[in-house]
Design an enzyme around this catalytic site. Structure first.
Site, PDB file in Angstrom:
ATOM      1  N   LYS A 183       0.836  -1.201   0.000  1.00 33.11           N
ATOM      2  CA  LYS A 183       0.000   0.000   0.000  1.00 33.11           C
ATOM      3  C   LYS A 183       0.884   1.270   0.000  1.00 33.11           C
ATOM      4  O   LYS A 183       2.097   1.168   0.117  1.00 33.11           O
ATOM      5  CB  LYS A 183      -0.943  -0.037   1.201  1.00 33.11           C
ATOM      6  CG  LYS A 183      -1.868  -1.275   1.224  1.00 33.11           C
ATOM      7  CD  LYS A 183      -2.897  -1.293   0.097  1.00 33.11           C
ATOM      8  CE  LYS A 183      -3.510  -2.656  -0.147  1.00 33.11           C
ATOM      9  NZ  LYS A 183      -4.472  -3.119   0.846  1.00 33.11           N
TER      10      LYS A 183
HETATM   11  C1  LIG Z   1      -5.505  -4.023   1.338  1.00 32.01           C
HETATM   12  C2  LIG Z   1      -6.962  -3.747   1.325  1.00 32.01           C
HETATM   13  C3  LIG Z   1      -7.770  -3.911   2.454  1.00 32.01           C
HETATM   14  C4  LIG Z   1      -7.310  -4.578   3.701  1.00 32.01           C
HETATM   15  O1  LIG Z   1      -6.201  -4.050   4.279  1.00 32.01           O
HETATM   16  P1  LIG Z   1      -5.259  -4.979   5.227  1.00 32.01           P
HETATM   17  O2  LIG Z   1      -4.369  -3.963   5.857  1.00 32.01           O
HETATM   18  O3  LIG Z   1      -4.546  -5.918   4.324  1.00 32.01           O
HETATM   19  O4  LIG Z   1      -6.142  -5.661   6.196  1.00 32.01           O
HETATM   20  C5  LIG Z   1      -9.087  -3.512   2.375  1.00 32.01           C
HETATM   21  N1  LIG Z   1      -9.599  -3.025   1.244  1.00 32.01           N
HETATM   22  C6  LIG Z   1      -8.872  -2.873   0.124  1.00 32.01           C
HETATM   23  C7  LIG Z   1      -9.506  -2.292  -1.094  1.00 32.01           C
HETATM   24  C8  LIG Z   1      -7.531  -3.246   0.128  1.00 32.01           C
HETATM   25  O5  LIG Z   1      -6.810  -3.140  -0.999  1.00 32.01           O
END
Ligand SMILES: *Cc1c(COP(=O)(O)O)cnc(C)c1O
Length: 368
Positions: A183
């Protein structure tokens, strides 16, 4: 899923960027008195709130936990219908299920690949608005169509619209971020919810730590638990990494945008569809660079043979067996299905070099 074992030379669709300063920040916490939630978590929360322009920020142990907290804080529960996009990670729908509410889906917009607000009907209790790939969804359009707007901004820290940064909650109640390694910034695992509502912020803080609330009492140890909570705390180690990473986010987002612009030029003559671009005054986060190709299966396999580990974001929510609880709109979700059929995320991250990118483009060119 991959056709061969990954090697060092492989190009991944996404990855973290960690420098010496990031490492030093974590080590410093490790030498101190607080390992889990201590003084660094509120510093990180404050820094994120300031960066996005929101009143409050509450850290969580993951983006999924942040979404769960947001669904809880918003008071969603049994009997509530909550609409989200089918083109997302399952957590966007699961957070609705976690609190006993019912997820529903509306099709995506062909021009943005985000939820099409015109198709959000029947006054759902809430909408979980996903900024797919980092392109902010226009939330103002949702006004009057739903009681509560929760943003799933896992892809979009650093993105902005003429109304301000994603996370400012100008047209939403709560905005959720993820700090997973692929991310925009990372804390390994981690998440954050921003809001301008002090009541929601208080509910989020209690929820992430067993439901505990401090109460006024002459007993020094006094605390009270009046609702179920979880242990969804971020650690100080992670918060230190997050703070350090946040100092680099502008550089990260600019780099992602520069690489995306370069992809657009280098791929422009090829038979593929480029991802929706940002409109005037909008900054794309470019968490992903998803293109649409004919014969995706062949292109995916051939790129993996070349050591280019493309991915598909996402197998749509309604394609998974767990979504048998969702009644689809009559006519289904044709735009999402059509986009998904050719979807392929090319490598894009802040540490990618132009020669890495040239390798991807040459490979795509040869295969197509
Ligand atoms: C990565 C992601 C999540 C979840 O995040 P985590 O930190 O991995 O729990 C939720 N929604 C979207 C669209 C994502 O890409």
């Amino acid at each position: 899923m991959t056709t061969s074992q990954p090697t060092e030379k492989d190009l991944r669709y996404g990855r973290q960027s960690i420098n010496e300063q990031d490492i030093d920040a974590v080590v410093e916490v490790l030498r101190g008195d607080w390992l889990t939630q201590g003084p660094t978590v509120p510093l990180f929360e404050q820094a994120v709130a300031e960066y996005v322009g929101a009143e409050y920020a509450v850290a969580f142990s993951s983006g999924t936990a942040a979404l769960h907290g947001a669904a809880f804080a918003a008071g969603l529960g049994l009997g509530d219908r909550v609409v989200t996009s089918p083109l997302t990670f399952m957590a966007s729908a699961n957070c609705v299920r976690y609190v006993g509410a019912s997820p529903a889906l509306a099709d995506i917009d062909r021009d943005t690949w985000n939820l099409n607000p015109a198709l959000v009907d029947g006054s759902p209790e809430a909408v979980v608005a996903v900024h797919y790939a980092g392109l902010p969804m226009d939330l103002a359009v949702l006004e009057g169509r739903t009681a509560t707007v929760i943003e799933d901004a896992a892809h979009a820290l650093g993105a902005s619209t003429p109304d301000g940064m994603v996370g400012k909650c100008e047209s939403s109640d709560l905005c959720c971020f993820s700090f997973h390694p692929v991310k925009p910034i990372t804390t390994a695992e981690g998440g954050m919810v921003t809001t301008n509502n002090p009541v929601l912020a208080e509910r989020l803080r209690a929820f992430r730590s067993h439901g505990i609330r401090r109460v006024h009492s002459d007993e020094g140890w006094a605390y009270e638990i009046d609702e179920i909570g979880f242990n969804y705390r971020l650690t100080d180690l992670q918060a230190a990494l997050g703070l350090s990473q946040l100092g680099r986010i502008e550089e990260f987002i600019e780099r992602r945008n520069a690489l995306a612009a370069r992809y657009r030029t280098l791929l422009s003559d090829l038979p593929l569809t480029l991802p929706p671009a940002a409109g005037p005054g909008v900054r794309h986060g470019y968490h992903l660079f998803p293109v649409h190709v004919a014969d995706r299966r062949r292109v995916y396999d051939a790129l993996h043979e070349d050591g280019i580990r493309v991915q598909v974001h996402y197998v749509p929510v309604h394609h998974h067996p767990v979504s048998r609880d969702i009644a689809l709109p009559s006519g289904g979700l044709p735009v999402c299905d059509e986009v998904y059929a050719g979807l392929l995320s090319l490598p894009l991250h802040a540490e990618m070099t132009e020669s890495d990118q040239d390798r991807v483009v040459q490979s795509v060119r040869r295969i197509l």
